[in-house]
Design an enzyme around this catalytic site. Structure first.
Site, PDB file in Angstrom:
ATOM      1  N   ASP A   9       0.999  -1.342  -0.010  1.00 52.81           N
ATOM      2  CA  ASP A   9       0.033  -0.030   0.214  1.00 52.81           C
ATOM      3  C   ASP A   9       0.938   1.188   0.172  1.00 52.81           C
ATOM      4  O   ASP A   9       1.729   1.341   0.870  1.00 52.81           O
ATOM      5  CB  ASP A   9      -0.895   0.059   1.150  1.00 52.81           C
ATOM      6  CG  ASP A   9      -1.867   0.933   1.212  1.00 52.81           C
ATOM      7  OD1 ASP A   9      -2.845   1.006   2.021  1.00 52.81           O
ATOM      8  OD2 ASP A   9      -1.558   2.125   0.814  1.00 52.81           O
ATOM      9  N   GLU A 104      -3.049  -0.045  -3.847  1.00 48.36           N
ATOM     10  CA  GLU A 104      -3.043  -1.092  -2.901  1.00 48.36           C
ATOM     11  C   GLU A 104      -3.325  -2.527  -3.547  1.00 48.36           C
ATOM     12  O   GLU A 104      -4.233  -2.587  -4.297  1.00 48.36           O
ATOM     13  CB  GLU A 104      -4.002  -0.740  -1.800  1.00 48.36           C
ATOM     14  CG  GLU A 104      -4.175  -1.366  -0.440  1.00 48.36           C
ATOM     15  CD  GLU A 104      -5.513  -1.187   0.388  1.00 48.36           C
ATOM     16  OE1 GLU A 104      -5.789  -1.953   1.129  1.00 48.36           O
ATOM     17  OE2 GLU A 104      -5.959  -0.241  -0.093  1.00 48.36           O
TER      18      GLU A 104
HETATM   19  P1  TTP Z   1      -5.292   5.102   1.050  1.00 45.00           P
HETATM   20  O1  TTP Z   1      -4.047   4.028   0.681  1.00 45.00           O
HETATM   21  O2  TTP Z   1      -6.164   4.741   2.244  1.00 45.00           O
HETATM   22  O3  TTP Z   1      -4.535   6.307   1.728  1.00 45.00           O
HETATM   23  P2  TTP Z   1      -2.888   6.920   1.551  1.00 45.00           P
HETATM   24  O4  TTP Z   1      -2.225   6.149   0.415  1.00 45.00           O
HETATM   25  O5  TTP Z   1      -3.256   8.292   1.139  1.00 45.00           O
HETATM   26  O6  TTP Z   1      -2.383   7.030   2.925  1.00 45.00           O
HETATM   27  P3  TTP Z   1      -1.749   5.661   3.856  1.00 45.00           P
HETATM   28  O7  TTP Z   1      -0.145   5.909   3.707  1.00 45.00           O
HETATM   29  O8  TTP Z   1      -2.350   5.788   5.036  1.00 45.00           O
HETATM   30  O9  TTP Z   1      -2.134   4.495   2.884  1.00 45.00           O
HETATM   31  O10 TTP Z   1      -5.823   5.653  -0.111  1.00 45.00           O
HETATM   32  C1  TTP Z   1      -5.050   5.881  -1.349  1.00 45.00           C
HETATM   33  C2  TTP Z   1      -5.595   6.850  -2.075  1.00 45.00           C
HETATM   34  O11 TTP Z   1      -7.037   6.950  -2.337  1.00 45.00           O
HETATM   35  C3  TTP Z   1      -5.226   8.337  -1.267  1.00 45.00           C
HETATM   36  O12 TTP Z   1      -4.020   8.744  -1.444  1.00 45.00           O
HETATM   37  C4  TTP Z   1      -6.305   9.207  -1.886  1.00 45.00           C
HETATM   38  C5  TTP Z   1      -7.495   8.172  -2.409  1.00 45.00           C
HETATM   39  N1  TTP Z   1      -8.599   8.157  -1.251  1.00 45.00           N
HETATM   40  C6  TTP Z   1      -9.709   9.358  -1.516  1.00 45.00           C
HETATM   41  O13 TTP Z   1      -9.858   9.750  -2.416  1.00 45.00           O
HETATM   42  N2  TTP Z   1     -10.541   9.365  -0.669  1.00 45.00           N
HETATM   43  C7  TTP Z   1     -10.484   8.550   0.584  1.00 45.00           C
HETATM   44  O14 TTP Z   1     -11.661   8.827   1.491  1.00 45.00           O
HETATM   45  C8  TTP Z   1      -9.427   7.695   0.905  1.00 45.00           C
HETATM   46  C9  TTP Z   1      -9.439   6.708   2.066  1.00 45.00           C
HETATM   47  C10 TTP Z   1      -8.534   7.677  -0.152  1.00 45.00           C
HETATM   48 MG    MG Z   2      -2.101   4.260   0.604  1.00 46.81          MG
END
Ligand code: TTP
Ligand code: MG
Length: 347
Positions: A9, A104
Site C-alpha cells: 500500500d 493497494e
Molecule cells: P489510502 O491507501 O487509504 O491512503 P493513503 O495512501 O493516502 O495513505 P496511507 O499511507 O495511510 O496508505 O488511499 C489511497 C488513495 O486513495 C489516497 O492517496 C487518496 C485516495 N482516497 C480518497 O480519494 N478518498 C478517501 O476517502 C481515501 C481513504 C482515499
Molecule cells: Mg495508501
C-alpha cells in the site's frame, strides 16, 4: 501448508505524488482534495496528519485544523499513471495479484521459492526506483494479517507477522482493526463490554453466531488470526461495466440518463458476446471533490437486454441524492451466469 501473502500500500499516495512533482512542498503539511469549501480531503501528507487531518474530512474542517497546509487539487490521471507502474512491478513477481484500490494490492507468493521478505524488499526497492515513491509492505500467511502488517509501521514500512507472534500482536488491538467488523458491529460488541481483540477472543463461538449469524464464525476466526479468503484475481472480470469522466461536471439527472442509456446498450452488447445474464446492477459516481459512491440493486431474476438494464439503472439513479456535482458516472452489471442454449436463440 501455510500460504505466503504480501499486502502492499503506497504511503499518503496522492499527497506523495504532489510532493514529488512539486519539491517545494517537501516537509510541509500537504492536503489533496476538492478545492471548494464544500469539497473533502482525498488524502494528506503525514505532516498534515499530525494536525488531525484525515481522508474524507470536509476541506473547511481541514483548514481549521491546519491553517498553514498547502492545498492541492486532485490529478487523477497522474496517479493512475503511477498506479499502472506499481501494478506492473507486482505482476512481474506473480500473476496472483488482487487489486484493492489504486494504490493497494495483495500478492499470493506461496508458490515462489524465494524468501517472502526478500520479495517484499524487492518490491519496495523497485517501486522507489521506478516511481520515486515509498510503499509499505506486510508479509504474513493470510490476507487479514498481511494487511495489518503493511499498516504497522507506515510510511515506508515493512513488517512480517509469523504465527507465534499472533496473540501478542492481535490481543491489544481495538476490535475496529478486525477485518469485517464495521462500525455497527463494533458498537454492538462495545455495548456488551468488548473493546479489544483479547476480549473478543474470550467470547464463545455460539455467542458470536447468535450475534452476527453465519458471519459470527468469521469473527471468531479473525480473533485467532485465521482468514481463509483466497486471492481474487478475477475481481474485475466478474462484472461488465462502462464508465466515463464527464466533459463538464453536472448534477442534472437528465444529463446522466443519456450516459446510462449508452452504457446499457454497450453492456448489453458485451453480455450478448459473452453469452451471460446478470442480476446485480451498480451505479458508480465520483463527485467533483473525488469521492466515490456506489449504489447497487440485486434483482430476483436475471436480465441481459438493453431495455431491462437501462430501466434498472434509472430506478437506482432515482434513489441517488446528488449533494454536489459529479465528474464521473459508471454503470455495471454483476452476479453473472452463463445463458442456457435456449436463451441464446432468443437473441
Ligand atoms: P489510502 O491507501 O487509504 O491512503 P493513503 O495512501 O493516502 O495513505 P496511507 O499511507 O495511510 O496508505 O488511499 C489511497 C488513495 O486513495 C489516497 O492517496 C487518496 C485516495 N482516497 C480518497 O480519494 N478518498 C478517501 O476517502 C481515501 C481513504 C482515499
Ligand atoms: Mg495508501
Amino acid at each position: 501448508m501455510d500460504r505466503k501473502i504480501i499486502h502492499v500500500d503506497m504511503d499518503a499516495f496522492f499527497a506523495s505524488v504532489e510532493i514529488m512533482d512539486n519539491p517545494r512542498l517537501k516537509g510541509k503539511p500537504v492536503i489533496v482534495g476538492g478545492t471548494t469549501e464544500r469539497g473533502v480531503v482525498a488524502t494528506c501528507s503525514y505532516e498534515a496528519r499530525e494536525f488531525g487531518v484525515r481522508s474524507a474530512m470536509p476541506i473547511y474542517m481541514a483548514k481549521a485544523k491546519c491553517p498553514e497546509a498547502v492545498f492541492m487539487p486532485v490529478r487523477y490521471g497522474r496517479y493512475k499513471e503511477i498506479s499502472n507502474k506499481i501494478f506492473s512491478i507486482f505482476h512481474k513477481i506473480t500473476d496472483l495479484v488482487e487489486p484493492l484500490s489504486i494504490d493497494e494490492a495483495y500478492l499470493d507468493i506461496t508458490h515462489l521459492e524465494k524468501d517472502p521478505v526478500e520479495i517484499a524488499v524487492f518490491i519496495k526497492q523497485e517501486v522507489k526506483r521506478q516511481t520515486g515513491l515509498t510503499i509499505s509492505a506486510g508479509v504474513s500467511y493470510n490476507k487479514f494479517l498481511a494487511k495489518l502488517a503493511s499498516d504497522w509501521n507506515k510510511p515506508d514500512g515493512l513488517k512480517i507477522i509469523e504465527k507465534h507472534m499472533v496473540p501478542e500482536i492481535l490481543f491489544p488491538l481495538s476490535i475496529s482493526k478486525v477485518y469485517g467488523l464495521g462500525q455497527k458491529s463494533v458498537k454492538k460488541l462495545n455495548d456488551i463490554g468488548v473493546f479489544t481483540v483479547k476480549e473478543l477472543y474470550g467470547l464463545p463461538k455460539e455467542l458470536l453466531i447468535e450475534f452476527f449469524g453465519k458471519f459470527g464464525v468469521e469473527i471468531y476466526e479473525r480473533a485467532r488470526g485465521i482468514d481463509g479468503r483466497e486471492i481474487n484475481i478475477d475481481r474485475e472480470r466478474k462484472s461488465i461495466g462502462r464508465e466515463t469522466t464527464l466533459r463538464v461536471d453536472t448534477d442534472i439527472k437528465d444529463d446522466l440518463k443519456l450516459y446510462l442509456n449508452d452504457f446499457s446498450e454497450s453492456i448489453a452488447d458485451t453480455m450478448r458476446n459473452k453469452n451471460v445474464s446478470g442480476k446485480s446492477i451498480t451505479i458508480k459516481i465520483k463527485t467533483s471533490s473525488f469521492v466515490n459512491h456506489t449504489k447497487s440493486k440485486t434483482l430476483n431474476h436475471y436480465i441481459y437486454n438493453k431495455e431491462d438494464i437501462y430501466e434498472e439503472a434509472l430506478n437506482i439513479l432515482d434513489e441517488i441524492e446528488l449533494m454536489e456535482k459529479i465528474r464521473l458516472i459508471g454503470l455495471s452489471i454483476s452476479s453473472l451466469r452463463e445463458n442456457k442454449t435456449e436463451q441464446i436463440s432468443m437473441f
